[in-house]
Design a protein around this motif. Sequence first.
Motif, PDB file in Angstrom:
ATOM      1  N   PHE A 183       0.863  -1.176   0.000  1.00  0.00           N
ATOM      2  CA  PHE A 183       0.000   0.000   0.000  1.00  0.00           C
ATOM      3  C   PHE A 183       0.898   1.224   0.000  1.00  0.00           C
ATOM      4  O   PHE A 183       1.507   1.564   1.025  1.00  0.00           O
ATOM      5  N   ALA A 184       0.998   1.883  -1.145  1.00  0.00           N
ATOM      6  CA  ALA A 184       1.969   2.963  -1.322  1.00  0.00           C
ATOM      7  C   ALA A 184       1.748   4.115  -0.351  1.00  0.00           C
ATOM      8  O   ALA A 184       2.695   4.670   0.204  1.00  0.00           O
ATOM      9  N   ILE A 185       0.493   4.491  -0.139  1.00  0.00           N
ATOM     10  CA  ILE A 185       0.217   5.650   0.719  1.00  0.00           C
ATOM     11  C   ILE A 185       0.446   5.313   2.185  1.00  0.00           C
ATOM     12  O   ILE A 185       0.956   6.134   2.949  1.00  0.00           O
ATOM     13  N   ARG A 186       0.101   4.072   2.588  1.00  0.00           N
ATOM     14  CA  ARG A 186       0.264   3.659   3.980  1.00  0.00           C
ATOM     15  C   ARG A 186       1.081   2.370   4.030  1.00  0.00           C
ATOM     16  O   ARG A 186       0.531   1.273   4.147  1.00  0.00           O
ATOM     17  N   PRO A 187       2.384   2.473   3.910  1.00  0.00           N
ATOM     18  CA  PRO A 187       3.253   1.293   3.837  1.00  0.00           C
ATOM     19  C   PRO A 187       3.131   0.361   5.040  1.00  0.00           C
ATOM     20  O   PRO A 187       3.356  -0.846   4.917  1.00  0.00           O
ATOM     21  N   ALA A 188       2.783   0.903   6.201  1.00  0.00           N
ATOM     22  CA  ALA A 188       2.709   0.075   7.407  1.00  0.00           C
ATOM     23  C   ALA A 188       1.498  -0.855   7.411  1.00  0.00           C
ATOM     24  O   ALA A 188       1.415  -1.759   8.244  1.00  0.00           O
ATOM     25  N   THR A 189       0.586  -0.643   6.474  1.00  0.00           N
ATOM     26  CA  THR A 189      -0.631  -1.451   6.452  1.00  0.00           C
ATOM     27  C   THR A 189      -0.315  -2.935   6.354  1.00  0.00           C
ATOM     28  O   THR A 189      -0.847  -3.754   7.110  1.00  0.00           O
ATOM     29  N   MET A 190       0.575  -3.312   5.425  1.00  0.00           N
ATOM     30  CA  MET A 190       0.870  -4.729   5.240  1.00  0.00           C
ATOM     31  C   MET A 190       1.726  -5.269   6.370  1.00  0.00           C
ATOM     32  O   MET A 190       1.589  -6.441   6.747  1.00  0.00           O
ATOM     33  N   LEU A 191       2.602  -4.432   6.909  1.00  0.00           N
ATOM     34  CA  LEU A 191       3.413  -4.864   8.050  1.00  0.00           C
ATOM     35  C   LEU A 191       2.508  -5.279   9.200  1.00  0.00           C
ATOM     36  O   LEU A 191       2.665  -6.354   9.790  1.00  0.00           O
ATOM     37  N   ASP A 192       1.532  -4.446   9.523  1.00  0.00           N
ATOM     38  CA  ASP A 192       0.605  -4.745  10.617  1.00  0.00           C
ATOM     39  C   ASP A 192      -0.277  -5.947  10.277  1.00  0.00           C
ATOM     40  O   ASP A 192      -0.616  -6.748  11.157  1.00  0.00           O
ATOM     41  N   GLN A 193      -0.630  -6.066   8.992  1.00  0.00           N
ATOM     42  CA  GLN A 193      -1.479  -7.182   8.588  1.00  0.00           C
ATOM     43  C   GLN A 193      -0.748  -8.512   8.724  1.00  0.00           C
ATOM     44  O   GLN A 193      -1.325  -9.509   9.179  1.00  0.00           O
ATOM     45  N   LEU A 194       0.497  -8.559   8.340  1.00  0.00           N
ATOM     46  CA  LEU A 194       1.275  -9.787   8.502  1.00  0.00           C
ATOM     47  C   LEU A 194       1.415 -10.150   9.979  1.00  0.00           C
ATOM     48  O   LEU A 194       1.356 -11.328  10.346  1.00  0.00           O
TER      49      LEU A 194
END
Length: 288
Positions: A183-194
């Motif tokens: 997610f380019a605008i909110r890069p931390a989104t996938m980190l938190d999802q994992l």
Amino acid sequence: MPNAPLVPTVRRRRLGSTLRHFRHQAGLTLEEAAVTMGWKAPKMSKIENATQSIRPSDIAQLLAAYGQHDAEVVTALQGLARDAGKRGWWQTYSGVLAPAYADYISLEEDAESIRVYASGVIPGLLQTAAYARETILGNTVRTPEEVAALAEVRLARQAVLTRPSQPVQLWAVIQEAVLHQRFAIRPATMLDQLQRLLDASELPNVTIQVMPLNSTPHPGGAGAFNLIGFPGRVPGVVVLENLLGASYIEAADSVKTYAAAYERIVATALSTDDSLALITRLHEGTRT
């Protein structure tokens, strides 16, 4: 003035289709089944087609006529009859929920087990709030208020995994490509999802596997699906999701076909240990 026909809610449809299933197993016609209850055939037909209710007290007698005496089956179907018109917490969001989605939430609430093959998105029961908002925004045309409401619904659905009494047994096989989404605008989104996947995997009722990019061909290639099982040997339901909502497969033979397909998917995917190791590596790589 005659009463208006009942709305065929998903619980009422499940009850009707299950009673039809047991009637067919018993080899009885509608007329023969109706006679055992002192009814006329049209009433029996309306019950099976979910446009007329049946009293919970009549369930045991009808099932006995079908040769079904299992107490768990009787109790489960009596519960469906009793709760057929019951309103759930999701009714608060009726302004943004499509009827098919509301039906699906009702199925989740009643489920004993849910088996998911996810090929395009993390299963809703495992999503973070941020991931839910981003994927809803990407897949639909909604106002910010509607996106926020739908994200709330996804998070509220997750209560079935941690409810004190009989939490849902969730088995999710997730296509690896989904885990590489960014997610380019909110890069931390996938980190938190994992991290959410790693945390959820610690629950005793949650199993997560990853279908690797280099897997051999498997039935999941035909598309994502959810296989929902219910207590008391009540027939399960297959849910196929798409941009317009969801469709349901309730015929017993078809549900068995999907159950067999899911076993093949599980056998093709990485083991649970290897899956969690892969998610951990991706999490560490996303963090750097």
